[in-house]
Structures are given as C-alpha cells and as structure tokens.
Motif scaffolding. Structure first.
Motif, mmCIF file in Angstrom:
data_model
loop_
_atom_site.group_PDB
_atom_site.id
_atom_site.type_symbol
_atom_site.label_atom_id
_atom_site.label_comp_id
_atom_site.label_asym_id
_atom_site.label_seq_id
_atom_site.Cartn_x
_atom_site.Cartn_y
_atom_site.Cartn_z
ATOM 1 N N ARG A 193 0.810 -1.402 -0.131
ATOM 2 C CA ARG A 193 -0.046 0.106 -0.015
ATOM 3 C C ARG A 193 0.889 1.278 0.221
ATOM 4 N NH1 ARG A 193 -5.597 0.647 1.101
ATOM 5 N NH2 ARG A 193 -5.512 -1.602 1.631
ATOM 6 N N GLU A 223 0.855 4.217 -2.874
ATOM 7 C CA GLU A 223 0.246 5.648 -2.471
ATOM 8 C C GLU A 223 1.525 6.226 -3.083
ATOM 9 O OE1 GLU A 223 -0.524 5.169 1.498
ATOM 10 O OE2 GLU A 223 -2.569 4.484 1.301
ATOM 11 N N THR A 227 1.122 6.790 -6.706
ATOM 12 C CA THR A 227 0.010 7.797 -6.980
ATOM 13 C C THR A 227 0.579 9.296 -6.868
ATOM 14 O OG1 THR A 227 -1.478 5.878 -6.313
ATOM 15 C CG2 THR A 227 -2.179 7.993 -6.627
ATOM 16 N N MET A 276 -5.929 6.327 -8.880
ATOM 17 C CA MET A 276 -7.070 5.359 -8.396
ATOM 18 C C MET A 276 -8.492 5.477 -9.447
ATOM 19 S SD MET A 276 -6.363 3.811 -5.706
ATOM 20 C CE MET A 276 -7.884 3.127 -5.260
ATOM 21 N N SER A 277 -8.492 4.530 -9.622
ATOM 22 C CA SER A 277 -10.022 4.399 -10.560
ATOM 23 C C SER A 277 -10.965 3.445 -9.949
ATOM 24 C CB SER A 277 -9.897 4.094 -12.042
ATOM 25 O OG SER A 277 -10.992 3.875 -12.849
ATOM 26 N N GLY A 278 -11.886 3.919 -9.075
ATOM 27 C CA GLY A 278 -12.720 2.970 -7.888
ATOM 28 C C GLY A 278 -11.882 2.530 -7.136
ATOM 29 N N ASP A 279 -11.581 1.104 -7.142
ATOM 30 C CA ASP A 279 -10.983 0.423 -6.002
ATOM 31 C C ASP A 279 -9.477 -0.126 -6.710
ATOM 32 O OD1 ASP A 279 -12.006 -1.480 -7.480
ATOM 33 O OD2 ASP A 279 -12.606 -2.719 -5.823
ATOM 34 N N ALA A 280 -9.286 0.334 -7.862
ATOM 35 C CA ALA A 280 -8.274 -0.275 -8.665
ATOM 36 C C ALA A 280 -7.125 0.970 -9.220
ATOM 37 C CB ALA A 280 -8.386 -0.976 -9.856
ATOM 38 N N TYR A 281 -5.862 0.467 -9.042
ATOM 39 C CA TYR A 281 -4.788 1.510 -9.728
ATOM 40 C C TYR A 281 -4.596 1.208 -11.220
ATOM 41 C CZ TYR A 281 -3.604 2.427 -4.697
ATOM 42 O OH TYR A 281 -3.409 2.813 -3.317
#
Length: 65
Positions: free
Chosen positions: A25, A29, A32, A39-44
């Motif tokens: 994680r 992060e 990102t 992040m797109s919804g719960d996916a990278y």
C-alpha cells in the motif's frame, strides 16, 4: 490428491514471497503521489501508457528456485 498438494505448495510459496498488503500500500500511494498511477474506483491504473508498455515489454527476471 497430489495435484491439490502441489497447488497448496505453490500458493504457500507465492504467499511467502509476495509482499504483504501493508508493504504494498505505501508503495502504491507513493506512485500515485508521483503521478505514475491513479485510482479508478478500487483499482490502480497507469497514468502513462508508455510507462505501462515499457514495463510490460521488459523481460521477466529469472525464476528463483
């Protein structure tokens, strides 16, 4: 039965060699924050198709045995 044992062994090795989510994680992060992922919804997702292609085209490292 032997096949099931082989699958269990591979899964155990996979879990032992894969970084835990607590280690993954912060890495995601950081990527990102640097603008490499989003992040797109719960996916990278990769933000740059060229980087994704470059990483996908690289030869895989040899298997550790």
């Amino acid at each position: 039965m032997a096949h099931l044992n082989a699958v269990r062994l591979r899964y155990g090795v996979f879990l032992a060699l894969t970084p835990s989510l607590s280690q993954l994680r912060p890495f995601l992060e950081e990527c990102t924050a640097l603008g490499l992922l989003r992040m797109s919804g719960d996916a990278y997702q990769f933000r740059h198709r060229e980087l994704q292609k470059h990483l996908a085209d690289r030869p895989r490292p040899p298997d550790v045995r």
